[in-house]
Design a protein around this motif. Structure first.
Motif, short mmCIF file in Angstrom:
data_model
loop_
_atom_site.label_atom_id
_atom_site.label_comp_id
_atom_site.label_asym_id
_atom_site.label_seq_id
_atom_site.Cartn_x
_atom_site.Cartn_y
_atom_site.Cartn_z
N ASN A 235 0.96 -1.36 0.09
CA ASN A 235 0.05 -0.03 0.13
C ASN A 235 0.94 1.16 -0.08
O ASN A 235 0.34 2.47 0.19
CB ASN A 235 -1.00 0.07 1.40
CG ASN A 235 -1.90 -1.05 1.24
OD1 ASN A 235 -2.40 -1.39 0.32
ND2 ASN A 235 -2.28 -1.68 2.32
N ILE A 236 2.31 1.21 -0.10
CA ILE A 236 3.06 2.18 0.04
C ILE A 236 3.70 2.31 -1.44
O ILE A 236 4.55 1.53 -1.79
CB ILE A 236 4.07 2.04 1.11
CG1 ILE A 236 3.38 2.16 2.51
CG2 ILE A 236 5.06 3.29 1.15
CD1 ILE A 236 4.22 1.84 3.57
N GLY A 237 3.93 3.61 -1.99
CA GLY A 237 4.47 3.74 -3.13
C GLY A 237 5.68 4.84 -3.06
O GLY A 237 5.71 5.60 -2.47
N GLN A 238 6.73 4.38 -4.05
CA GLN A 238 8.02 5.23 -3.92
C GLN A 238 7.39 6.48 -4.81
O GLN A 238 6.82 6.51 -5.93
CB GLN A 238 9.06 4.65 -4.64
CG GLN A 238 10.33 5.52 -4.70
CD GLN A 238 10.94 5.81 -3.12
OE1 GLN A 238 11.13 4.79 -2.34
NE2 GLN A 238 11.11 7.07 -2.98
N VAL A 239 8.07 7.59 -4.34
CA VAL A 239 7.79 8.85 -4.98
C VAL A 239 9.06 9.71 -5.18
O VAL A 239 10.01 9.44 -4.78
CB VAL A 239 6.97 9.79 -4.09
CG1 VAL A 239 5.48 9.50 -3.75
CG2 VAL A 239 7.59 10.25 -2.67
N THR A 240 8.98 10.51 -6.21
CA THR A 240 10.23 11.21 -6.66
C THR A 240 10.09 12.69 -6.44
O THR A 240 11.18 13.40 -6.84
CB THR A 240 10.36 11.22 -8.33
OG1 THR A 240 9.19 11.62 -9.08
CG2 THR A 240 10.36 9.68 -8.40
N SER A 241 9.03 13.11 -5.97
CA SER A 241 9.07 14.74 -5.72
C SER A 241 8.09 14.94 -4.36
O SER A 241 7.15 14.28 -4.20
CB SER A 241 8.59 15.62 -6.84
OG SER A 241 8.12 16.92 -6.59
N LEU B 80 15.24 14.28 1.28
CA LEU B 80 15.29 12.81 1.17
C LEU B 80 14.63 12.36 0.11
O LEU B 80 15.07 11.23 -0.49
CB LEU B 80 14.68 12.21 2.90
CG LEU B 80 15.42 12.45 3.60
CD1 LEU B 80 14.51 12.10 5.10
CD2 LEU B 80 16.85 11.65 3.89
N VAL B 81 13.65 13.10 -0.42
CA VAL B 81 12.79 12.57 -1.45
C VAL B 81 13.57 12.78 -2.87
O VAL B 81 13.72 11.90 -3.48
CB VAL B 81 11.19 13.14 -1.48
CG1 VAL B 81 10.66 12.72 -2.71
CG2 VAL B 81 10.69 12.56 -0.44
N GLU B 82 13.79 14.18 -3.12
CA GLU B 82 14.27 14.48 -4.49
C GLU B 82 15.88 14.27 -4.61
O GLU B 82 16.29 14.01 -5.64
CB GLU B 82 14.08 15.99 -4.58
CG GLU B 82 12.51 16.24 -4.44
CD GLU B 82 12.15 17.70 -4.64
OE1 GLU B 82 13.00 18.62 -5.07
OE2 GLU B 82 10.96 17.88 -4.69
N ARG B 83 16.48 14.19 -3.57
CA ARG B 83 18.05 14.13 -3.60
C ARG B 83 18.45 12.78 -3.59
O ARG B 83 19.50 12.14 -4.28
CB ARG B 83 18.84 15.12 -2.75
CG ARG B 83 18.47 16.51 -2.97
CD ARG B 83 19.25 17.26 -1.94
NE ARG B 83 20.89 17.02 -1.95
CZ ARG B 83 21.69 17.33 -0.79
NH1 ARG B 83 21.24 18.13 0.10
NH2 ARG B 83 22.80 17.02 -1.07
N TYR B 84 17.77 11.83 -2.62
CA TYR B 84 18.32 10.69 -2.29
C TYR B 84 17.14 9.41 -2.63
O TYR B 84 17.46 8.27 -2.78
CB TYR B 84 18.64 10.23 -0.80
CG TYR B 84 19.70 11.25 -0.35
CD1 TYR B 84 21.09 11.18 -0.93
CD2 TYR B 84 19.34 12.45 0.46
CE1 TYR B 84 21.92 12.16 -0.44
CE2 TYR B 84 20.43 13.34 0.46
CZ TYR B 84 21.57 13.20 -0.01
OH TYR B 84 22.48 14.03 0.41
N GLY B 85 15.89 9.85 -2.81
CA GLY B 85 14.90 8.86 -3.27
C GLY B 85 14.74 7.72 -2.50
O GLY B 85 14.70 6.45 -2.94
#
Length: 549
Positions: A47-53, A73-78
């Motif tokens: 139920n959890i999905g990786q985001v890029t922004s 953490l999201v945009e620089r290291y994903g």
């Protein structure tokens, strides 16, 4: 290597975030029921999905206190995931399994970035060697660091107190001790009885000349020159020895008044053309190649006026005009020049185009570094009132009185032809010389239409680093300008033509004491002064000390 280490250091926010998650995991387990199996974790992770922004989270606002950390953490290291409905639920406590899954994703990303950043780094052994060398040379490195700091401080001081950002000062000062020997009477021209000559004054003199050059550049390739001069060196000319053949290279007496001696501006036109515009004090021998590299300078070269270079380069001396040199990066250089002697005077017979002038053209051929030859032609016009002291001076005070004033003061035109050459016999020996021929025609007075003919020549040799590095031993031998023929006969029956031949012999030894101080003892001998063998030989001894700064 420095850049690669910086890439590794940029990962520190991830490690800090992971540490923060670990520290708060105990609190999370007391609020929520723990997940006790991997299958439960898998069910939740579905139920959890990786985001890029960070903008993909509908419940995260820029005003949230942790917005910047989450964005990094999201945009620089994903390595941050969200829920399927597009929320992050930042106020919800996390389980230990959720923490483990998030931490594992971040560590995988960290390992990937480290592997990429350190792929080309040196081995561990290389780092150990570098560290050992750094410790071994720590004292030297500390010394260099101190020197760099001192240079930076000195540079800052110079920049704060510099004379100008576009101008530098170049100076020269000459102290000279000289005397004349060998004759009791002044020399007289051909056809005149020496017994009627005045006494020769031969007291030892001590005199000076100082020049200050202000050199400015506005584009890097251009140059504006303003030269100030003060001097009190009495010329050993006709008023002292009876002939200009004994004049020194640096003489001139302005009672040490400071005057603007020279003003010009030089610039490039493309890659092959150099232009110099002289507003005042134009000197062709400073604008063109004279083929006398060791003797050209008045402060460091020949001690005599004639020994510096061919008299053809003295035409138009001190005038205003322009010099153009064309060199297409080959063995041939073509130059042209025009100087007017009273360009600033609006009176009849004066001005830039209507008065006395000198127009010169030269072709230089240098097939290699050892040999250089030039062919030079000049056309000149002189009329009374357009030259110094209101007198004609065809060769600018080199040679005999008949050569410089062949028609008794009448205006004249002249064609000058010259050939000059330099030959290097290895790095320390240079041979050189010149030959010149001129024809003049009277343009007024009783001599109107009469023609006169002139010749001159010289040979020189220079020995560089003689006795010591920087020293120069030089010899010059030649014949100063001579009136070999003249159609004009004065009313007293004297034809203004030189009947005998004078010879110029010069020896000098420049001692380079330091980079900025040179002492040059020299002797000048004139045999048969004024091309008159009835005159006694004249000797001029000089000790010239030159300071450059």
């Amino acid at each position: 290597m420095t850049t690669q280490f910086r890439n590794v250091l940029k990962l520190s926010p991830v490690v800090l975030a992971a540490t923060f998650f670990t520290a708060n995991s105990a609190m999370a387990s007391s609020v929520n029921e723990q997940v006790t199996s991997v299958s439960q974790l898998t069910a939740q992770s579905d139920n959890i999905g990786q985001v890029t922004s960070v903008s993909q989270f509908s419940d995260v606002q820029p005003t949230d206190w942790a917005f910047q950390a989450l964005q990094s953490l999201v945009e620089r290291y994903g390595c941050i995931a969200g829920y399927p409905n597009g929320t992050y639920r930042g106020n919800r406590a996390l389980t230990r399994y959720e923490f483990a899954a998030g931490l594992n994703a971040c560590l995988d990303r960290v390992n990937e970035l480290i592997a990429t950043a350190t792929a080309d780094l040196v081995r561990k052994e290389d780092l150990a060697t570098l560290q050992r060398l750094q410790e071994e040379f720590s004292a030297e490195l500390a010394t260099l660091r101190g020197r760099v700091d001192a240079l930076e401080a000195r540079t800052a001081e110079l920049e704060a107190n510099q004379f100008s950002t576009t101008t530098k000062l170049v100076g020269e000062a000459i102290f000279n001790l000289s005397d004349i020997f060998g004759s009791d009477n002044r020399a007289v021209p051909s056809g005149v009885n020496p017994a009627t000559a005045q006494d020769l004054n031969s007291n030892t003199i001590f005199a000076d000349r100082v020049r200050l050059n202000l050199l400015s550049s506005f584009f890097g390739s251009d140059r504006l020159q303003i030269r100030l001069q003060a001097r009190n060196v009495t010329p050993y000319g006709t008023g002292v020895t009876g002939t200009n053949m004994t004049r020194l290279s640096f003489d001139g007496n302005d009672s040490n008044d400071v005057l603007i001696d020279k003003l010009n501006y030089a610039f490039n036109l493309g890659d092959a053309v150099r232009v110099q515009v002289d507003a005042f004090g134009g000197l062709l021998y400073e604008n063109l190649n004279t083929f006398t590299p060791e003797f050209n300078s008045s402060g460091r070269g020949s001690i005599s006026r004639y020994g510096r270079f061919s008299p053809i380069y003295r035409v138009g001396e001190g005038g205003a005009g322009a010099t153009l040199s064309f060199n297409p990066k080959g063995p041939i250089t073509v130059s042209a020049a025009y100087l007017a002697d009273r360009a600033n005077n609006p009176n009849d017979g004066s001005g830039f185009l209507n008065g006395g002038y000198a127009a010169l053209g030269q072709i230089s051929f240098q097939p290699n570094q050892a040999f250089n030859i030039g062919l030079t032609y000049a056309r000149t016009y002189q009329n009374i009132g357009n030259v110094a002291n209101n007198s004609i001076n065809l060769f600018n005070s080199t040679g005999s009185q008949y050569a410089n004033n062949p028609f008794g003061g009448a205006a004249l035109t002249a064609d000058h032809y010259g050939v000059e050459a330099t030959l290097r016999l290895g790095p320390k020996v240079t041979l050189g010389g010149w030959y010149g021929y001129s024809e003049a025609e009277a343009k007024g007075g009783t001599a109107n239409g009469a023609n006169a003919y002139f010749e001159y020549w010289a040979a020189n040799v220079a020995f560089k680093d003689f006795g010591r590095q920087g020293n120069v031993l030089g010899f010059i031998f030649g014949q100063p300008p001579k009136a070999t023929g003249n159609e004009f006969v004065q009313t007293n029956g004297i034809r203004r033509q030189d009947r005998d031949t004078s010879y110029h012999l010069e020896a000098l030894y420049r001692l380079q004491l330091t980079e900025n101080i040179a002492v040059t003892p020299g002797v000048l001998v004139i045999f048969n002064p004024e091309h008159n063998d009835r005159n006694d030989t004249v000797y001029v001894g000089t000790l010239r000390t030159t300071f450059t700064f």
